[in-house]
Scaffold this active site. Structure first.
Site, PDB file in Angstrom:
ATOM      1  N   LEU A 125      39.363   0.075   7.654  1.00 37.85           N
ATOM      2  CA  LEU A 125      40.015  -0.856   6.720  1.00 37.85           C
ATOM      3  C   LEU A 125      41.040  -1.691   7.488  1.00 37.85           C
ATOM      4  O   LEU A 125      41.047  -2.916   7.413  1.00 37.85           O
ATOM      5  CB  LEU A 125      40.702  -0.063   5.590  1.00 37.85           C
ATOM      6  CG  LEU A 125      41.546  -0.876   4.609  1.00 37.85           C
ATOM      7  CD1 LEU A 125      40.671  -1.823   3.785  1.00 37.85           C
ATOM      8  CD2 LEU A 125      42.323   0.057   3.661  1.00 37.85           C
ATOM      9  N   SER A 126      41.901  -1.028   8.279  1.00 32.58           N
ATOM     10  CA  SER A 126      43.011  -1.720   8.943  1.00 32.58           C
ATOM     11  C   SER A 126      42.517  -2.749   9.948  1.00 32.58           C
ATOM     12  O   SER A 126      41.477  -2.577  10.593  1.00 32.58           O
ATOM     13  CB  SER A 126      43.906  -0.722   9.684  1.00 32.58           C
ATOM     14  OG  SER A 126      44.420   0.211   8.779  1.00 32.58           O
ATOM     15  N   THR A 158      40.323   6.191  13.272  1.00 35.19           N
ATOM     16  CA  THR A 158      40.171   7.606  13.621  1.00 35.19           C
ATOM     17  C   THR A 158      38.681   7.920  13.746  1.00 35.19           C
ATOM     18  O   THR A 158      37.888   7.463  12.912  1.00 35.19           O
ATOM     19  CB  THR A 158      40.787   8.488  12.502  1.00 35.19           C
ATOM     20  OG1 THR A 158      42.134   8.108  12.319  1.00 35.19           O
ATOM     21  CG2 THR A 158      40.695   9.967  12.849  1.00 35.19           C
ATOM     22  N   GLN A 279      73.549  33.014   9.894  1.00 37.93           N
ATOM     23  CA  GLN A 279      73.377  32.238   8.664  1.00 37.93           C
ATOM     24  C   GLN A 279      72.912  30.805   8.959  1.00 37.93           C
ATOM     25  O   GLN A 279      72.141  30.213   8.195  1.00 37.93           O
ATOM     26  CB  GLN A 279      74.699  32.215   7.897  1.00 37.93           C
ATOM     27  CG  GLN A 279      74.503  31.903   6.437  1.00 37.93           C
ATOM     28  CD  GLN A 279      75.792  31.996   5.656  1.00 37.93           C
ATOM     29  OE1 GLN A 279      76.803  31.410   6.039  1.00 37.93           O
ATOM     30  NE2 GLN A 279      75.779  32.742   4.573  1.00 37.93           N
ATOM     31  N   GLN A 336      64.941  22.685  16.966  1.00 49.43           N
ATOM     32  CA  GLN A 336      66.361  23.035  16.991  1.00 49.43           C
ATOM     33  C   GLN A 336      66.543  24.561  17.078  1.00 49.43           C
ATOM     34  O   GLN A 336      67.367  25.051  17.836  1.00 49.43           O
ATOM     35  CB  GLN A 336      67.039  22.471  15.729  1.00 49.43           C
ATOM     36  CG  GLN A 336      68.547  22.444  15.786  1.00 49.43           C
ATOM     37  CD  GLN A 336      69.065  21.441  16.827  1.00 49.43           C
ATOM     38  OE1 GLN A 336      68.335  20.592  17.314  1.00 49.43           O
ATOM     39  NE2 GLN A 336      70.326  21.590  17.191  1.00 49.43           N
ATOM     40  N   GLU A 363      46.833   6.368   6.495  1.00 48.37           N
ATOM     41  CA  GLU A 363      46.359   6.438   5.100  1.00 48.37           C
ATOM     42  C   GLU A 363      47.472   6.036   4.118  1.00 48.37           C
ATOM     43  O   GLU A 363      47.593   6.577   3.023  1.00 48.37           O
ATOM     44  CB  GLU A 363      45.734   7.795   4.797  1.00 48.37           C
ATOM     45  CG  GLU A 363      44.547   8.035   5.738  1.00 48.37           C
ATOM     46  CD  GLU A 363      43.528   9.027   5.261  1.00 48.37           C
ATOM     47  OE1 GLU A 363      43.455   9.283   4.059  1.00 48.37           O
ATOM     48  OE2 GLU A 363      42.783   9.536   6.124  1.00 48.37           O
TER      49      GLU A 363
HETATM   50  N1  CAA Z   1      44.213   3.494  -6.407  1.00 43.82           N
HETATM   51  C1  CAA Z   1      43.370   2.694  -7.120  1.00 43.82           C
HETATM   52  N2  CAA Z   1      43.523   1.359  -7.168  1.00 43.82           N
HETATM   53  C2  CAA Z   1      44.558   0.824  -6.513  1.00 43.82           C
HETATM   54  C3  CAA Z   1      45.473   1.597  -5.774  1.00 43.82           C
HETATM   55  C4  CAA Z   1      45.265   2.996  -5.724  1.00 43.82           C
HETATM   56  N3  CAA Z   1      46.059   3.797  -5.038  1.00 43.82           N
HETATM   57  N4  CAA Z   1      46.395   0.776  -5.209  1.00 43.82           N
HETATM   58  C5  CAA Z   1      46.072  -0.453  -5.586  1.00 43.82           C
HETATM   59  N5  CAA Z   1      44.975  -0.440  -6.377  1.00 43.82           N
HETATM   60  C6  CAA Z   1      44.290  -1.562  -6.994  1.00 43.82           C
HETATM   61  C7  CAA Z   1      45.163  -2.270  -8.015  1.00 43.82           C
HETATM   62  O1  CAA Z   1      45.106  -1.645  -9.287  1.00 43.82           O
HETATM   63  C8  CAA Z   1      44.550  -3.671  -8.019  1.00 43.82           C
HETATM   64  O2  CAA Z   1      43.340  -3.668  -8.723  1.00 43.82           O
HETATM   65  P1  CAA Z   1      43.161  -4.482 -10.129  1.00 43.82           P
HETATM   66  O3  CAA Z   1      43.562  -5.905  -9.839  1.00 43.82           O
HETATM   67  O4  CAA Z   1      41.736  -4.311 -10.454  1.00 43.82           O
HETATM   68  O5  CAA Z   1      44.117  -3.814 -11.079  1.00 43.82           O
HETATM   69  C9  CAA Z   1      44.158  -3.840  -6.562  1.00 43.82           C
HETATM   70  O6  CAA Z   1      44.028  -2.549  -5.998  1.00 43.82           O
HETATM   71  C10 CAA Z   1      45.162  -4.645  -5.751  1.00 43.82           C
HETATM   72  O7  CAA Z   1      46.388  -3.986  -5.882  1.00 43.82           O
HETATM   73  P2  CAA Z   1      47.759  -4.767  -5.937  1.00 43.82           P
HETATM   74  O8  CAA Z   1      47.621  -5.978  -6.831  1.00 43.82           O
HETATM   75  O9  CAA Z   1      48.805  -3.789  -6.298  1.00 43.82           O
HETATM   76  O10 CAA Z   1      47.857  -5.299  -4.429  1.00 43.82           O
HETATM   77  P3  CAA Z   1      49.089  -5.283  -3.434  1.00 43.82           P
HETATM   78  O11 CAA Z   1      48.657  -6.096  -2.269  1.00 43.82           O
HETATM   79  O12 CAA Z   1      50.350  -5.660  -4.140  1.00 43.82           O
HETATM   80  O13 CAA Z   1      49.202  -3.730  -3.033  1.00 43.82           O
HETATM   81  C11 CAA Z   1      48.561  -1.848  -1.672  1.00 43.82           C
HETATM   82  C12 CAA Z   1      48.114  -3.052  -2.467  1.00 43.82           C
HETATM   83  C13 CAA Z   1      48.854  -0.715  -2.659  1.00 43.82           C
HETATM   84  C14 CAA Z   1      49.793  -2.137  -0.849  1.00 43.82           C
HETATM   85  C15 CAA Z   1      47.365  -1.516  -0.780  1.00 43.82           C
HETATM   86  O14 CAA Z   1      47.109  -2.602   0.081  1.00 43.82           O
HETATM   87  C16 CAA Z   1      47.564  -0.257   0.051  1.00 43.82           C
HETATM   88  O15 CAA Z   1      47.346   0.858  -0.433  1.00 43.82           O
HETATM   89  N6  CAA Z   1      47.952  -0.441   1.344  1.00 43.82           N
HETATM   90  C17 CAA Z   1      47.949   0.666   2.294  1.00 43.82           C
HETATM   91  C18 CAA Z   1      46.601   0.723   2.971  1.00 43.82           C
HETATM   92  C19 CAA Z   1      46.347   2.023   3.656  1.00 43.82           C
HETATM   93  O16 CAA Z   1      46.588   3.099   3.120  1.00 43.82           O
HETATM   94  N7  CAA Z   1      45.789   1.929   4.860  1.00 43.82           N
HETATM   95  C20 CAA Z   1      45.407   3.075   5.597  1.00 43.82           C
HETATM   96  C21 CAA Z   1      44.167   2.736   6.379  1.00 43.82           C
HETATM   97  S1  CAA Z   1      43.091   4.038   6.656  1.00 43.82           S
HETATM   98  C22 CAA Z   1      43.696   4.853   7.974  1.00 43.82           C
HETATM   99  O17 CAA Z   1      44.850   5.204   7.990  1.00 43.82           O
HETATM  100  C23 CAA Z   1      42.820   5.071   9.116  1.00 43.82           C
HETATM  101  C24 CAA Z   1      42.372   6.429   9.418  1.00 43.82           C
HETATM  102  O18 CAA Z   1      41.389   6.518  10.085  1.00 43.82           O
HETATM  103  C25 CAA Z   1      43.091   7.665   9.023  1.00 43.82           C
END
Ligand code: CAA
Length: 380
Positions: A125-126, A158, A279, A336, A363
């Protein structure tokens, strides 16, 4: 809420603990030094059913519940958080996504081998300009006959070097913003995929993390997951479950930090007694234990909601927020308590600190978890 474990859950936890102590622990220190991927361990995890724990039997999984999954990830991460994340990405992101949105063709071709550990998955995704702001995708997929042609760049992947399959989000219609994002399953050997350098990380060093370039990568239309435009929804919903997995990984690190501290404090002598009699040390152990139990209850609550088909968005984010804080603070306190010995590689606790930090980042950072929690509260 009843958190009494069933006999089956206890036996899964015990099997994971046994495997972690006997098969993972002996090479964990060496792999942290060499950053070598644990191929044999991942293969055996697959044979034990730990790579597709929640996938139904029909599609080659172990058909277990989320509580069992959490118990297994905790036990494995207590010994080696690198193995914890390899397992968690395959289980809660890739397998979950394909089982929920995939066609029978995709489940037969990809889910079955992913769930049995014969293939390994990675979640993409990123991007360099889209981390926390994940809607801001630049990678583009353009339909050309019976294929999509995908161009772009993904990062922080990952399992990205060692995997066989990428679960990847790309824009199919830029004019629609995040509603124009779609998800694709891409075979690693597809021409045009360019695996970038493996990152030299501070912690979880034996799990691999890399960038992925896509240069005119042709993906057959049958590898589109679900339909066009639901990719962001798929990513968010898979990440909700992924956050429970990362929380369990963090819990494992925190618990390992506590156990190492208890053990050390009972043998280390100072001021005419073991330091466990002091303690100042007891307060640290009490605080660590309280943080751990709070995180554990929150994780079980999120897992139970998921298993009971209730909303778990807020609970998953709370669990990750709490558990990742507990992991970092318990690892710091463990150092620590160990004093100078905690700062050197001879003891394990310095690795626990290095491994813990990423749980507040991937995540969804802690700041993103707070944003998700606040939105859920304000919405109700
Ligand atoms: N569950 C379900 N739906 C969600 C949600 C969630 N946790 N968070 C947001 N949505 C939905 C919203 O409801 C909206 O949908 P609708 O319009 O249909 O209602 C849509 O997604 C867009 O959301 P927002 O309007 O709130 O958008 P935003 O840009 O203001 O916020 C965000 C979005 C919550 C910040 C989102 O971009 C986010 O979660 N960012 C973090 C991304 C992330 O976790 N990346 C990790 C990558 S994976 C990784 O780490 C790699 C690995 O290999 C381990």
């Amino acid at each position: 809420m009843n958190f009494d474990l069933t006999e089956e859950q206890i036996s899964i936890r015990d099997a994971a603990k046994d495997f972690a102590e006997n098969e993972i622990a002996p090479s964990a220190v060496e792999r942290d030094l060499t950053a070598e991927f644990p191929h044999e361990i991942v293969k055996k995890l697959g044979e034990l059913g730990f790579m597709g724990m929640m996938v139904s039997h029909e599609w080659g999984g172990a058909g277990m519940d989320t509580i069992s999954y959490v118990l297994a990830i905790e036990e494995i991460s207590k010994v080696d958080a690198s193995v914890g994340v390899i397992m968690s990405v395959n289980n809660s992101l890739v397998c979950f996504g394909i089982e929920k949105w995939g066609s029978d063709f995709q489940k037969e071709k990809y889910l079955k081998p992913l769930a049995s550990g014969n293939l390994l998955g990675a979640f993409c995704l990123s991007e360099p300009e889209a981390g926390s702001d994940a809607t801001h995708q630049s990678t583009e997929a353009v339909l050309d006959g019976d294929h999509y042609v995908i161009n772009g760049m993904k990062n922080w992947i990952t399992n990205g070097v060692q995997c066989d399959v990428y679960f990847l989000q790309a824009m199919t219609d830029k004019s629609k913003g995040y509603k124009g994002i779609s998800t694709f399953i891409i075979d690693k050997n597809t021409p045009g995929l360019e695996i970038g350098k493996k990152e030299d990380k501070m912690g979880i060093r034996s799990s691999d993390t890399c960038t992925l370039g896509l240069n005119n990568v042709r993906v057959p239309v049958e590898n589109l997951l679900g339909e066009e435009g639901i990719g962001f929804k798929i990513a968010m919903e898979t990440l909700n479950g992924g956050r429970i997995g990362v929380a369990a990984q963090a819990l494992g690190i925190a618990q390992a930090s506590l156990e190492a501290s208890v053990k050390y404090s009972k043998v280390r002598k100072a001021f005419d007694s073991t330091i466990s009699e002091l303690q100042s040390i007891q307060f640290k152990l009490a605080e660590m234990s309280t943080d751990i139990e709070s995180a554990r209850l929150m994780i079980y609550s999120a897992a139970l909601n998921k298993d009971n088909k209730k909303s778990y968005v807020k609970e998953a984010s709370m669990a990750k927020l709490l558990a990742s804080q507990a992991a970092v603070s318990c690892a710091l306190e463990a150092i620590q308590i160990h004093g100078g010995y905690g700062y050197v590689r001879e003891y394990l606790v310095e690795r626990f600190l290095r491994d813990s930090k990423i749980t507040q980042i991937y995540e969804g950072t802690s700041e993103i978890q707070k944003l998700v929690i606040a939105r859920e509260i304000l919405r109700s």
